[in-house]
Design a protein around this motif. Structure first.
Motif, PDB file in Angstrom:
ATOM      1  N   CYS A 123     -22.346 -33.041  -9.309  1.00 33.38           N
ATOM      2  CA  CYS A 123     -23.230 -34.037  -9.923  1.00 33.38           C
ATOM      3  C   CYS A 123     -22.762 -34.508 -11.294  1.00 33.38           C
ATOM      4  O   CYS A 123     -23.017 -35.659 -11.663  1.00 33.38           O
ATOM      5  N   MET A 124     -22.074 -33.654 -12.053  1.00 30.52           N
ATOM      6  CA  MET A 124     -21.777 -33.996 -13.436  1.00 30.52           C
ATOM      7  C   MET A 124     -20.292 -34.103 -13.757  1.00 30.52           C
ATOM      8  O   MET A 124     -19.894 -34.948 -14.559  1.00 30.52           O
ATOM      9  N   PHE A 125     -19.459 -33.259 -13.170  1.00 28.43           N
ATOM     10  CA  PHE A 125     -18.079 -33.167 -13.621  1.00 28.43           C
ATOM     11  C   PHE A 125     -17.067 -33.744 -12.638  1.00 28.43           C
ATOM     12  O   PHE A 125     -16.028 -34.235 -13.061  1.00 28.43           O
ATOM     13  N   GLN A 126     -17.345 -33.683 -11.357  1.00 28.32           N
ATOM     14  CA  GLN A 126     -16.367 -34.153 -10.381  1.00 28.32           C
ATOM     15  C   GLN A 126     -16.101 -35.643 -10.519  1.00 28.32           C
ATOM     16  O   GLN A 126     -14.965 -36.092 -10.410  1.00 28.32           O
ATOM     17  N   LYS A 127     -17.152 -36.439 -10.765  1.00 31.00           N
ATOM     18  CA  LYS A 127     -16.986 -37.888 -10.886  1.00 31.00           C
ATOM     19  C   LYS A 127     -16.180 -38.276 -12.111  1.00 31.00           C
ATOM     20  O   LYS A 127     -15.678 -39.402 -12.192  1.00 31.00           O
ATOM     21  N   LEU A 128     -16.022 -37.357 -13.067  1.00 30.85           N
ATOM     22  CA  LEU A 128     -15.208 -37.611 -14.259  1.00 30.85           C
ATOM     23  C   LEU A 128     -13.768 -37.151 -14.068  1.00 30.85           C
ATOM     24  O   LEU A 128     -12.963 -37.262 -14.989  1.00 30.85           O
ATOM     25  N   GLY A 129     -13.457 -36.634 -12.892  1.00 33.21           N
ATOM     26  CA  GLY A 129     -12.094 -36.192 -12.609  1.00 33.21           C
ATOM     27  C   GLY A 129     -11.753 -34.822 -13.158  1.00 33.21           C
ATOM     28  O   GLY A 129     -10.573 -34.472 -13.269  1.00 33.21           O
ATOM     29  N   VAL A 130     -12.756 -34.022 -13.494  1.00 34.26           N
ATOM     30  CA  VAL A 130     -12.508 -32.669 -14.006  1.00 34.26           C
ATOM     31  C   VAL A 130     -12.036 -31.777 -12.856  1.00 34.26           C
ATOM     32  O   VAL A 130     -12.680 -31.712 -11.811  1.00 34.26           O
ATOM     33  N   SER A 131     -10.932 -31.115 -13.038  1.00 38.15           N
ATOM     34  CA  SER A 131     -10.379 -30.264 -11.989  1.00 38.15           C
ATOM     35  C   SER A 131     -11.188 -28.976 -11.873  1.00 38.15           C
ATOM     36  O   SER A 131     -11.919 -28.589 -12.790  1.00 38.15           O
ATOM     37  N   LEU A 132     -11.050 -28.319 -10.721  1.00 33.11           N
ATOM     38  CA  LEU A 132     -11.734 -27.048 -10.521  1.00 33.11           C
ATOM     39  C   LEU A 132     -11.230 -25.983 -11.489  1.00 33.11           C
ATOM     40  O   LEU A 132     -11.984 -25.086 -11.872  1.00 33.11           O
TER      41      LEU A 132
ATOM     42  N   TYR B 186      -9.255 -31.179 -23.927  1.00 31.16           N
ATOM     43  CA  TYR B 186      -9.722 -32.001 -22.810  1.00 31.16           C
ATOM     44  C   TYR B 186     -11.174 -31.671 -22.469  1.00 31.16           C
ATOM     45  O   TYR B 186     -11.992 -32.578 -22.253  1.00 31.16           O
ATOM     46  N   ILE B 187     -11.522 -30.387 -22.438  1.00 27.46           N
ATOM     47  CA  ILE B 187     -12.895 -29.985 -22.149  1.00 27.46           C
ATOM     48  C   ILE B 187     -13.827 -30.467 -23.255  1.00 27.46           C
ATOM     49  O   ILE B 187     -14.970 -30.873 -22.991  1.00 27.46           O
ATOM     50  N   ALA B 188     -13.370 -30.440 -24.505  1.00 28.52           N
ATOM     51  CA  ALA B 188     -14.192 -30.931 -25.618  1.00 28.52           C
ATOM     52  C   ALA B 188     -14.510 -32.416 -25.445  1.00 28.52           C
ATOM     53  O   ALA B 188     -15.643 -32.856 -25.693  1.00 28.52           O
ATOM     54  N   LYS B 189     -13.536 -33.202 -24.992  1.00 29.45           N
ATOM     55  CA  LYS B 189     -13.766 -34.627 -24.782  1.00 29.45           C
ATOM     56  C   LYS B 189     -14.740 -34.863 -23.628  1.00 29.45           C
ATOM     57  O   LYS B 189     -15.567 -35.774 -23.695  1.00 29.45           O
ATOM     58  N   ILE B 190     -14.630 -34.049 -22.581  1.00 25.58           N
ATOM     59  CA  ILE B 190     -15.550 -34.186 -21.443  1.00 25.58           C
ATOM     60  C   ILE B 190     -16.983 -33.911 -21.876  1.00 25.58           C
ATOM     61  O   ILE B 190     -17.915 -34.656 -21.544  1.00 25.58           O
ATOM     62  N   PHE B 191     -17.193 -32.842 -22.646  1.00 21.36           N
ATOM     63  CA  PHE B 191     -18.547 -32.514 -23.106  1.00 21.36           C
ATOM     64  C   PHE B 191     -19.080 -33.577 -24.059  1.00 21.36           C
ATOM     65  O   PHE B 191     -20.274 -33.902 -24.027  1.00 21.36           O
ATOM     66  N   ALA B 192     -18.221 -34.105 -24.910  1.00 21.43           N
ATOM     67  CA  ALA B 192     -18.674 -35.174 -25.809  1.00 21.43           C
ATOM     68  C   ALA B 192     -19.147 -36.384 -25.010  1.00 21.43           C
ATOM     69  O   ALA B 192     -20.159 -37.015 -25.350  1.00 21.43           O
ATOM     70  N   LEU B 193     -18.461 -36.673 -23.923  1.00 25.52           N
ATOM     71  CA  LEU B 193     -18.830 -37.815 -23.093  1.00 25.52           C
ATOM     72  C   LEU B 193     -20.154 -37.589 -22.377  1.00 25.52           C
ATOM     73  O   LEU B 193     -21.052 -38.443 -22.418  1.00 25.52           O
ATOM     74  N   VAL B 194     -20.306 -36.441 -21.720  1.00 30.56           N
ATOM     75  CA  VAL B 194     -21.519 -36.210 -20.932  1.00 30.56           C
ATOM     76  C   VAL B 194     -22.735 -36.004 -21.832  1.00 30.56           C
ATOM     77  O   VAL B 194     -23.854 -36.415 -21.485  1.00 30.56           O
ATOM     78  N   VAL B 195     -22.563 -35.394 -23.008  1.00 34.08           N
ATOM     79  CA  VAL B 195     -23.687 -35.179 -23.915  1.00 34.08           C
ATOM     80  C   VAL B 195     -24.187 -36.509 -24.459  1.00 34.08           C
ATOM     81  O   VAL B 195     -25.398 -36.779 -24.473  1.00 34.08           O
TER      82      VAL B 195
END
Length: 296
Positions: A118-127, A232-241
């Protein structure tokens, strides 16, 4: 000076070169196994990225090179072709086993798998990266019973970042309703974004469970350590937050009406850039306080 006598020197100026020619074209094709192998190879090279993409790629390459090996074995004059296809077949089998093992090692519980979808796959975050995110929260799922509070206004410290997995949370300030929080939304994104890593603070709103709720939480210090190691994880969290904060802001847009019942759009420049005297004239406008980053 006379020219050299090449005949006497037993030398020839030209040598005849012969190249083997195709004596006869085949009447039929190479056979169904050859064409099937080629189809598998084409499908294999259409694979994507990520673990599932690699698994798709090497699975079809394995089938393609296996068919090519069978085809080469049927012709006794193609020993080198057989050896190359068999070697590539073995390499692809090894890759399939390797990717399958890595894919099995990063599987998650149902709750985290749904969170990823629901939150991370659509952003292209790998497993692999998501596995680091899950490890940061120790894979724990927390529960709030009905009518219990996740945070109390002016009392609960801001020391984590949480995502609601099930249930519904009621957000109030000074006893006035602000908005709801639904599954796969952050519980405390405005509070998280309002503080710097070195700052501390407390909630300026009350979050109460309207039903039995389940959520996942990351401790503030551990999450910042993860950000320091993986930008990379920091940028993902900044985006979703920040996307979550924007959605909460737009949900408050439905609460702004004037005295005539007309709805104000908080996103319109004509409203956002009104002067203070003009804003004071709109005495019928419903005002929602600004509390710890929760803007109306």
């Amino acid at each position: 000076m006379e020219p050299p006598d090449f005949e006497a020197m037993n030398l020839t100026l030209e040598e005849e070169v012969f190249y083997p020619l195709c004596e006869e074209w085949r009447d039929g094709t190479e056979g169904s196994v050859f064409h099937l192998g080629s189809i598998f190879l084409v499908l294999g090279f259409m694979g994507g990225s990520g673990f599932y993409g690699l698994l798709y790629l090497f699975t079809f390459l394995t089938l393609g090179f296996f068919c090519s090996t069978i085809w080469a074995w049927s012709d006794s004059c193609t020993t080198d072709t057989f050896l190359w296809n068999f070697a590539l077949f073995g390499v692809c089998v090894g890759q399939v086993l390797h990717v399958s093992y890595r894919l099995r090692s990063v599987t998650f519980d149902k709750d985290f798998q749904e969170l990823y979808s629901c939150m991370f796959q659509k952003l292209g975050v790998s497993l692999g990266h998501f596995g680091k995110i899950v490890a940061c929260c120790d894979g724990d799922i927390h529960t709030i019973e009905k009518d219990h509070c996740f945070a109390m206004e002016g009392k609960t410290p801001i020391d984590k970042l949480s995502v609601l997995l099930s249930g519904r949370i009621n957000v109030t300030v000074n006893g006035e309703f602000l908005h709801y929080i639904y599954p796969y939304q952050f519980l405390d994104s405005p509070e998280w974004d309002s503080l710097r890593p070195s700052e501390e603070g407390v909630f300026q709103v009350t979050l109460r469970a309207e039903s039995r709720c389940r959520f996942v939480a990351w401790r503030r210090k551990k999450l910042y350590l993860l950000f320091a190691k993986h930008r990379y994880i920091a940028k993902i969290f900044a985006l979703v937050v920040r996307n979550d904060i924007a959605e909460k802001l737009y949900s408050l847009n439905d609460k702004a009406f004037d005295s005539q019942g007309h709805r104000y759009d908080l996103r319109l420049p004509s409203y956002c850039h009104m002067s203070r005297p003009e804003l004071e004239k709109t005495d019928g406008l419903l005002q929602v306080p600004v509390q710890a980053g929760r803007t109306a």
